[in-house]
Design an enzyme around this catalytic site. Structure first.
Site, mmCIF file in Angstrom:
data_model
loop_
_atom_site.group_PDB
_atom_site.id
_atom_site.type_symbol
_atom_site.label_atom_id
_atom_site.label_comp_id
_atom_site.label_asym_id
_atom_site.label_seq_id
_atom_site.Cartn_x
_atom_site.Cartn_y
_atom_site.Cartn_z
ATOM 1 N N CYS A 1 0.735 -1.151 -0.375
ATOM 2 C CA CYS A 1 0.011 -0.125 0.162
ATOM 3 C C CYS A 1 0.942 1.402 -0.509
ATOM 4 O O CYS A 1 1.976 1.155 0.027
ATOM 5 C CB CYS A 1 -0.921 0.182 1.276
ATOM 6 S SG CYS A 1 -1.674 -1.695 0.974
ATOM 7 N N ASP B 1 -3.184 -8.759 7.923
ATOM 8 C CA ASP B 1 -1.785 -9.320 9.123
ATOM 9 C C ASP B 1 -1.662 -8.371 9.923
ATOM 10 O O ASP B 1 -1.242 -8.349 10.531
ATOM 11 C CB ASP B 1 -0.807 -9.869 8.083
ATOM 12 C CG ASP B 1 -0.990 -9.376 6.414
ATOM 13 O OD1 ASP B 1 -1.573 -8.643 6.028
ATOM 14 O OD2 ASP B 1 0.722 -7.853 6.681
ATOM 15 N N ILE C 1 11.758 -11.522 -18.826
ATOM 16 C CA ILE C 1 12.082 -9.788 -19.787
ATOM 17 C C ILE C 1 13.081 -10.229 -21.045
ATOM 18 O O ILE C 1 14.114 -10.555 -20.307
ATOM 19 C CB ILE C 1 12.582 -8.662 -18.923
ATOM 20 C CG1 ILE C 1 11.522 -7.936 -17.720
ATOM 21 C CG2 ILE C 1 12.967 -8.126 -20.318
ATOM 22 C CD1 ILE C 1 12.367 -6.681 -17.347
#
EC number: 6.3.5.4
Length: 670
Positions: A2, A104, A300
């Site tokens: 976040c 959590d 990639i």
């Protein structure tokens, strides 16, 4: 994962502006597009905000932060993951705790009151950064994980302390000034930063493994940093090689398997990043074995055969039955996204690998994946970089004949020719302060100390005068803990310095969190599990680098998991092709220079010296300039572009206004 933000006033009666909290969340909504929240404590002058990316407990409102404790004493906002949380949760419930969510993050609200800060931190396992306000003690605590996987910045301006996951969140607060630090600018141009610093005046990072304590006492903020963890290698007198190899091999196998297993815990699908290195291949192999099902693997591919690891990655994908997804990138295409990448990294980058990883995370996000397991940290723990082997050769305590040393040095130079000038210095470079602290100047810093020689001539005259006597190597040395370096093996010292500089300031920022979270994508590096790290510090040096074989113990521990070509493969640094290697990429870089490095653009920002920039380009293009020098100058040119772009992003742009506009566009409001 976040984005967190908040601020605290020195005067508790001064009100918190909810709209500012919302704007601070909105400017980093890419970190948490699944929702936002804010919380303030009346008459305490404290407010937190949170932009949420839902990984655990997906129900929208139930896992919404910031959290408050039932008694109202604690306010919490977190970024990251706490692993092994189900066991800790069950233990807390058995002691009478009542959880309101399945998140959590809520663990902190139950562990802290029972154990206190010092007692709680050893139980927190994972990658995290969080802010915790204790109303009873009137104390704000800013806490960052042990390696700095998750970012956390703070600044004090006037009588307010502001914090956030990204610098732009701090700049969204209207009182926070936006200007470069002369010393910070110096380090942007030479690549390696002083631990805990940024490019911007007054903006600091919470150091890895540290807590920043903020208390209001006697009419002032009392701010102190406390270290709660460090990578503590045994002193020479404590080392013993009496244990058999199998003990070390089995220990690495057990610790790493557990670390991967914990990082597969999520309420959404978990994939893997897969390059041609053994680290990501091991992460994929263990993930497939633990899940007993094919794993989505993202790779990639570059259009330069010297830098493309796709064929080896495909072999590992076949061996594990992975569902491989390859994104093919053209070298010249990377500069099209260079400016966008720097908006997220908030610092300059020396190689367009950061751009490639931004594009990769975007692709992962588009495939509906939010979480991947990665291989970062393996080289740091097990001696994988060529600079480590070089320091072990030159400064190691093992007895080598002069002929053996010459053979080692020649083999190292030949096998790392592509990266000389970046991973290895062209010529031996010494810094007196680092020599005095470490016993030698670590090889990992030498290329960038060499690049620093170009910096004064590149700075504008006023800035040049301000750093006239500045010694960047000394500044780095002053921020390293001498107690952690004293009486250690040279290999331990080399690894420690890399972890405190290159890992935190480069690999985990513009090569990790910042370009992954730019696309709301969480990367989990099991090699940086602190239980595994603490075991790895005790490994004898010869178990890490044995003869010409780096990461020996890891290879042996995972031998049955790796195809033979990977087991035998020497470390190959994962980089994007430098600009000089491809005429199209060089042209793309020059096109960007025509926007940001013209005399007019340089005069406008007042940061650089146009003649110095022109001379550096002339040196790069001069006939006879060695390829290793071009590699170094490519990096410096990227930094020059970066400095100008950072100015446009964060100095010239009205960030508070942009943040408020983002909040309106998102529909985030009080």
């Amino acid at each position: 994962m976040c984005g967190i933000a908040g601020y605290i006033h020195l005067n508790p009666s001064r009100p918190i502006d909810p709209q500012t909290l919302v704007a601070m969340a909105a400017i980093q909504h890419h970190r948490g597009p699944d929702g936002f929240g804010y919380q303030l404590i009346d008459k305490q002058g404290v407010g937190f905000s949170h932009a949420r990316l839902s990984i655990i407990d997906l129900e929208a409102n139930r896992g919404r932060q910031p959290f408050t404790s039932e008694d109202g004493r604690l306010l919490l906002t977190t970024n990251g993951e706490f692993y092994d949380y189900k066991r800790l949760r069950a233990d807390s419930i058995s002691r009478g705790a009542r959880f309101r969510t399945k998140s959590d993050s809520e663990l902190v609200l139950h562990l802290y009151p029972r154990l206190g800060l010092r007692g709680m931190l050893p139980h927190l396992r994972g990658e995290f950064a969080f802010a915790l306000y204790d109303q009873e003690r009137d104390r704000l605590m800013l806490i960052r994980d042990r390696f700095g996987i998750k970012p956390l910045y703070w600044t004090q301006v006037n009588d307010t302390l502001v914090f956030g996951s990204e610098i732009k969140a701090l700049f969204a607060h209207p009182e926070v000034p936006r200007c470069f630090s002369p010393q910070g600018l110096f380090h942007q141009l030479m690549q390696t930063m002083v631990p805990g610093s940024t490019a911007f005046e007054g903006i600091q990072q919470v150091k890895p493994g540290h807590v920043v304590m903020v208390e209001r006492k006697q009419g002032n903020f009392q701010i102190r940093e406390e270290k709660y963890w460090d990578l503590d290698f045994p002193r020479l007198s404590e080392r013993s090689d009496s244990l058999p190899e199998e003990h070390h091999i089995e220990g690495v196998r057990a610790q790493l398997t557990e670390a991967v297993q914990l990082r597969l815990e999520a309420d959404v699908p978990v994939g893997c990043y897969l390059s041609g290195g053994i680290d990501s291949c091991i992460a994929l192999g263990l993930s497939a074995a633990i899940q007993q099902a094919p794993v989505k693997a993202f790779t990639i591919g570059f259009d330069d055969v010297d830098y493309d690891e796709t064929p080896i990655a495909q072999e590992m994908a076949r061996a594990t039955g992975a569902d491989q997804d390859i994104i093919h990138l053209k070298a010249d295409h990377l500069y099209d996204h260079f400016a966008e990448t720097l908006w997220h990294t908030e610092r300059t980058i020396y190689n367009t690998l950061g751009v490639a990883k931004l594009l990769m995370s975007r692709h992962v996000h588009q495939t509906q994946y939010k979480v991947v397991v990665t291989g970062e940290g393996s080289d740091e723990l097990f001696g994988g970089y060529p600079s480590f082997r070089r320091d072990m050769i030159l400064h190691g305590l093992e007895t080598l004949s002069a002929q053996e040393r010459v053979q080692w040095e020649r083999g190292l130079a030949e096998s790392n020719q592509l990266f000389r000038g970046a991973m290895l210095a062209e010529n031996e470079t010494h810094n007196p302060a680092l020599d005095a602290l470490v016993g030698f100047t670590p090889s990992c810093l030498q290329p960038w100390l060499h690049a620093a020689e170009h910096v004064p001539a590149l700075l504008s005259v006023p800035l040049r005068e301000q750093v006239e006597s500045y010694d960047p190597g000394q500044a780095i040395a002053e921020h390293l803990d001498g107690d952690m370096l004293a009486n250690r093996h040279p290999l331990d010292k080399a690894q420690y310095v890399w972890i405190k500089t290159m890992l935190e300031g480069q690999i985990l920022t513009w090569g990790g969190d910042r370009v992954d979270m730019a696309n709301s994508m969480e990367a989990r590096p099991p090699f940086l599990d602190h239980h595994l790290a603490e075991f790895a510090t005790g490994l004898p040096p010869a178990m890490r680098i044995k003869g010409q074989k780096e990461k020996y113990v890891l290879r042996e521990a995972m031998r049955g998991l790796l195809p033979n070509v990977l087991y035998e493969r020497e470390k190959f640094a994962f980089m994007a092709p430098p600009a000089h290697t491809d005429p199209k990429k060089w042209a793309a870089m020059n096109q960007l220079a025509q926007k940001y490095l013209t005399e007019e653009a340089i005069t406008h920002t007042g940061l650089l010296d146009a003649q110095g920039v022109k001379a550096l380009f002339a040196l790069h293009e001069a006939e006879g300039t060695p390829l290793s020098t071009k590699v170094r100058l490519d990096a410096v040119i990227n930094h020059l572009l970066g400095v100008q772009i950072l100015h446009q992003h964060f100095i010239a742009t009205d960030i508070p206004a942009l943040a408020r506009q983002r909040a309106q566009e998102l529909g985030w409001h009080i």
